[in-house]
Design an enzyme around this catalytic site. Structure first.
Site, short mmCIF file in Angstrom:
data_model
loop_
_atom_site.label_atom_id
_atom_site.label_comp_id
_atom_site.label_asym_id
_atom_site.label_seq_id
_atom_site.Cartn_x
_atom_site.Cartn_y
_atom_site.Cartn_z
N GLY A 55 0.83 -1.19 0.00
CA GLY A 55 0.00 0.00 0.00
C GLY A 55 0.86 1.23 0.00
CB THR A 56 3.40 2.48 -1.18
OG1 THR A 56 4.23 3.62 -1.11
CG2 THR A 56 3.79 1.69 -2.40
#
Lengths: 273, 230
Positions: A55-56
């Site tokens: 998640g980035t």
């Protein structure tokens, strides 16, 4: 001039070898492996414990004045935000940057290894800086040798060398791509939308920085796993320079300020009796 | 048939807060396995160097092994360089040590606290495989999900990534920080079965002139938080 090729040697871990940390000068670390019949099953279980921070949103693009690199700073473990201040742009050396997506420890360790062992040893042995092509190739080869063992790395190597600006995407499957624009992470579709529509090769540094910042902001707006601080770096002929670090919450109110609406009817306090 | 698992979670929480010239590191003292309490008297804090203290929660056997390894490496460093390791150096050593066991990780969630080379408080927080960052405060362990939001609310440390840079250490005084940590454990105890606050070990660190105090054994009283100065 004989080129130093120790970096090209296989980095495969030695089975049963003891940790060689005390020695300190081996180019490739040897990892202890668990003695189990079911290595993959064990890794599957072990990785649950770590729950790598995915998640980035990270992005990088080449333009007239060099390379612009930007990233958010949120790390999530499942649904819990483990940190809002993760450094996802890693300074490999004064003229090369790496971005982090995937397993935080994997990216941090291999970028640190790249900067200290690979790049610096190359400079010392060959009396000139390593090229972006070379550094990304060496990293890709190292990651390929650990393919299938559960590493999770999706990184971009951005830098400026003798041939000009360079940008490569390298991942833990062993893939390596050269390109002018990349975005990596769960927020990358949103970032690509803004980046691709606003991109021109002949932008000034300020325009490019603003494009990068907006792309990260829009990704953090729509992707729950991205957030925190949007950092923007520029890599020019004299190396990298951090241009800005803005909290995305504040960026939101900067781009969409709250306008007080006209009051049509107002309730006022009436004094008793 | 359930397979043998080499890991266990012994519970507990650790907290560290960095100040302008001090660092407070605290942990609870309960060691449990499942619903059983193994002991009420086990400290998760370990002093690695003069200015560097490690607190780990998770699997205590891995924690012991990690402490031994780091202590040995520190001894080698002292022999080679004729000085103690600084906290940032120990921070990176811990990160590499954890990553070397990437395929058979240490099941420990660590917080490293101490003073950096300028005498400012520094706290490094880790995940199980060695990813780390320097922060102004951190909590790890079973109570971390309860303690971190509270610390975010009270300390509201600006991100070290902001530009222009803002100081991440808290402006609180040392005694205020200690009170805050006591409150953290009191709150976490309310809602986490693995954390208790009957005895919490503190190691407040002053600047260079700190003298060692002997460990004062304090009688635990019900629900009250005692501190042991080191």
């Amino acid at each position: 001039m004989k080129l130093d090729t120790t970096g090209l040697e296989s980095a495969l871990p030695l089975f049963g070898a003891n940790c060689q940390m005390v020695d300190g000068f081996t180019a490739a670390p040897a990892f202890d492996l668990p003695t189990t019949l079911d290595f993959d099953g064990f890794q599957k279980e072990a990785i649950q414990m770590v729950k790598p921070a995915k998640g980035t949103t990270t992005l990088a693009f080449i333009f007239k004045e060099g390379v612009m690199v930007a990233a958010d700073s949120r790390a999530s473990m499942g649904g819990y935000i483990s940190s809002q201040s993760v450094k996802k742009i890693i300074e490999i050396n004064p003229y090369m940057l790496g971005t982090m997506a995937g397993g935080a420890a994997d990216c941090q360790f291999w970028h640190r290894n790249l900067g200290i062992k690979v790049c610096r040893l190359h400079e010392l042995a060959n009396k000139r800086r390593i090229s972006v092509t070379g550094a990304s190739k060496l990293l890709a080869n190292i990651l390929y040798s650990y393919r299938g063992m559960g590493l999770s790395v999706g990184t971009m190597i951005a830098g400026w060398d003798e041939t000009g600006p360079g940008l490569y995407y390298v991942d833990s499957e062993g893939g390596r791509l050269k390109g002018p624009r990349f975005s990596v992470g769960s927020g990358s579709p949103y970032a690509y939308g803004v980046l691709d529509s606003g991109y021109r090769y002949d932008m000034s540094i300020e325009e490019a920085a603003e494009l990068a910042r907006r792309a990260i902001y829009h990704a953090t707006f729509r992707d729950g796993a991205s957030g925190g601080v949007a950092s923007v770096y520029h890599v020019g002929p004299n190396g990298w320079k951090k241009l800005s670090g803005d909290d995305v919450g504040e960026l939101h109110y900067k781009y969409y300020p709250v306008t007080p609406s006209t009051v049509e009817q107002e309730m006022v306090e009436v004094s008793g009796a | 048939m359930s397979r043998f698992s080499p890991y266990d979670n012994n519970g507990g929480s650790c907290v560290a807060i960095a100040g302008a010239d001090y660092c407070v590191i605290a942990s609870d003292t309960r060691m449990s396995t499942g619903y059983n309490i193994l002991t009420r008297d086990h400290s998760k804090i370990y002093k690695l160097a003069d200015k560097c203290i490690l607190a780990s929660s998770g699997f205590q056997a891995d924690m012991k092994a990690l402490q031994k390894l780091l202590a040995a490496r520190h001894l080698i460093y002292q022999h080679q360089h004729n000085k103690q390791m600084s906290c940032p150096a120990m921070g990176q050593l811990l990160s590499n040590t954890l990553y070397y066991k990437r395929f058979f990780p240490y099941y420990t969630f660590n917080v490293l606290g101490g003073l950096d080379n300028e005498g400012k408080g520094c706290v490094y927080t880790y995940d199980a495989v060695g990813s780390y960052e320097r922060v102004g405060y951190s909590a790890q362990g079973s109570g971390s999900v309860l303690i971190m939001p509270f610390l975010d609310n009270q300390l509201k440390s600006p991100s070290p990534l902001l530009l222009p840079a803002q100081d991440a250490v808290t402006p609180l005084s040392q005694s205020e920080a200690i009170d805050l940590v006591k409150t953290c454990f009191a709150s976490a105890t309310e809602r986490d079965i693995h954390t208790v606050s009957s005895r919490v070990l503190f190691l407040p660190k002053y600047m260079v002139y700190l003298m060692f105090f002997f460990l004062l054994p304090v009688m635990p009283s019900l629900g009250n938080v005692e501190n042991v100065a080191f």
